[in-house]
Design a protein around this motif. Sequence first.
Motif, mmCIF file in Angstrom:
data_model
loop_
_atom_site.group_PDB
_atom_site.id
_atom_site.type_symbol
_atom_site.label_atom_id
_atom_site.label_comp_id
_atom_site.label_asym_id
_atom_site.label_seq_id
_atom_site.Cartn_x
_atom_site.Cartn_y
_atom_site.Cartn_z
ATOM 1 N N ARG A 86 95.432 81.365 53.883
ATOM 2 C CA ARG A 86 95.461 82.541 54.755
ATOM 3 C C ARG A 86 94.671 83.703 54.173
ATOM 4 N NH1 ARG A 86 98.561 87.019 55.137
ATOM 5 N NH2 ARG A 86 99.698 86.397 53.266
ATOM 6 N N TYR A 233 92.044 75.672 67.947
ATOM 7 C CA TYR A 233 92.133 77.135 67.792
ATOM 8 C C TYR A 233 92.610 77.723 69.116
ATOM 9 C CZ TYR A 233 89.625 76.838 63.386
ATOM 10 O OH TYR A 233 89.265 76.556 62.086
ATOM 11 N N GLN A 239 95.595 89.624 67.768
ATOM 12 C CA GLN A 239 94.877 89.459 66.508
ATOM 13 C C GLN A 239 93.370 89.664 66.678
ATOM 14 O OE1 GLN A 239 96.051 88.844 63.478
ATOM 15 N NE2 GLN A 239 98.193 88.440 63.951
ATOM 16 N N TYR A 242 92.031 83.996 66.322
ATOM 17 C CA TYR A 242 92.562 82.696 66.694
ATOM 18 C C TYR A 242 93.598 82.226 65.674
ATOM 19 C CZ TYR A 242 88.302 82.772 69.476
ATOM 20 O OH TYR A 242 87.309 83.140 70.347
ATOM 21 N N TYR A 243 94.635 81.583 66.185
ATOM 22 C CA TYR A 243 95.548 80.838 65.328
ATOM 23 C C TYR A 243 95.059 79.404 65.258
ATOM 24 C CZ TYR A 243 98.876 84.717 65.422
ATOM 25 O OH TYR A 243 99.480 85.938 65.288
ATOM 26 N N ARG A 244 95.204 78.807 64.087
ATOM 27 C CA ARG A 244 94.687 77.456 63.862
ATOM 28 C C ARG A 244 95.825 76.440 63.879
ATOM 29 N NH1 ARG A 244 93.832 73.554 60.076
ATOM 30 N NH2 ARG A 244 91.748 72.602 59.962
ATOM 31 N N TYR A 245 95.538 75.276 64.454
ATOM 32 C CA TYR A 245 96.488 74.170 64.507
ATOM 33 C C TYR A 245 95.796 72.913 64.007
ATOM 34 C CZ TYR A 245 99.279 77.266 67.433
ATOM 35 O OH TYR A 245 100.011 78.337 67.900
ATOM 36 N N GLN A 250 100.925 74.253 63.758
ATOM 37 C CA GLN A 250 100.223 75.472 63.374
ATOM 38 C C GLN A 250 99.976 75.492 61.875
ATOM 39 O OE1 GLN A 250 102.167 79.151 64.508
ATOM 40 N NE2 GLN A 250 100.229 80.251 64.488
ATOM 41 N N ILE A 252 99.987 77.107 58.578
ATOM 42 C CA ILE A 252 100.705 78.216 57.956
ATOM 43 C C ILE A 252 100.575 78.119 56.439
ATOM 44 C CG2 ILE A 252 102.362 78.385 59.855
ATOM 45 C CD1 ILE A 252 104.408 76.993 57.969
ATOM 46 N N PRO A 259 101.149 82.547 59.417
ATOM 47 C CA PRO A 259 100.112 81.732 60.044
ATOM 48 C C PRO A 259 98.713 82.159 59.609
ATOM 49 C CG PRO A 259 100.905 83.366 61.604
ATOM 50 C CD PRO A 259 101.768 83.496 60.377
ATOM 51 N N ALA A 261 95.209 83.286 60.601
ATOM 52 C CA ALA A 261 94.563 83.953 61.736
ATOM 53 C C ALA A 261 93.099 84.171 61.384
ATOM 54 C CB ALA A 261 95.242 85.276 62.044
#
Length: 341
Positions: A86, A233, A239, A242-245, A250, A252, A259, A261
């Motif tokens: 992160r 994404y 934010q 984008y949050y990543r998966y 997810q 983290i 998470p 970002a």
Amino acid sequence: MCPLKRWLFAISCAVLLLGGCTAESGPKRTEPAKPNPVHEQSAESPGEEKQTFPLTGLPAEGDVHQRVVGVMINNHPKARPQSGLRQADIVYEVLAEGDITRFLALYQSELPERVGPVRSARDYYIDLSDGYHAIYVCHGWSPEARTRLERGGTDYLNGLFYDGTLFQRVSFRKAPHNSYITFADIEKGAEQNGYAWTADIAPLPFRDDEPSGEKAETVRIIYSHRAYAQVEYRYAPEQKGYYRYSGGEQTIDYDTHDPVAVQNVMIVAARHQVIDSYGRRDIDVTSGGKGYLLQNGVIQPIEWKNVDGRLLPYRDGVPIGFVPGKTWIHIVPELAIVQWK
């Protein structure tokens, strides 16, 4: 009183009165004079240029001369969630063997307490790290990477030589997914080897206008049909990123549960070639090619170029700036594996 005495008395009084006035009007020697506030330069002075971090473009609250540190981070399903991703300013995600990717995480503006699991080096990751003159941190190496590192030119720390000293094995994972290192030990290793810990870092190009392109709130990168090798994404307006998966979960931080970002996601196509029976690859990170850039919920086609070791986006031959924030760069075999909606 005689006239002479009366005259001497008058002179004495005048001298005492003049001395008293002089003492009151001058500064006391026991108290230093206060500086004139007009000459003090405030940090908020309009004419003073504010410092920003070179790899994020964000206002600097730390050392802008902290040298970049690049760490090889394991992305095997048994290595997730990782520690320290992160805080990375830039992350390259690139295939290693099979359909498993690895991360090269580049740190400058934020240094997490620890990072890992740390994994072995590949020569093309070294190329990417050298683009930022980073201290390269790995645990193990391929034959090609070993040749590159042993011939010099890259400052590096390899867990093969510091296992149990600078690098530590955690108990909650099994080898080879359990090697971790703290940034305190990275700094210690740099000092032991005579590596510089500060540097003048050329900034990335940043934009101050609004990105344009096709709306893309969800973007998928399908490295294979297996779920663990699929990245997604999802745009988060709060934010402006984008949050990543990964594998449907997810991404983290293992230690903080926060998470990941990301404000910029760049996806670039490069030539991939398997070079040995282990499935190791040679990946061309120098020739440039086509790609996509995700910013502020939109996607646009780009060309990418390698500029002094850094992969940067262009459109019609003109550089495109990143938006301030974190950047993830995916190097893929072909753009056909990218989908969005």
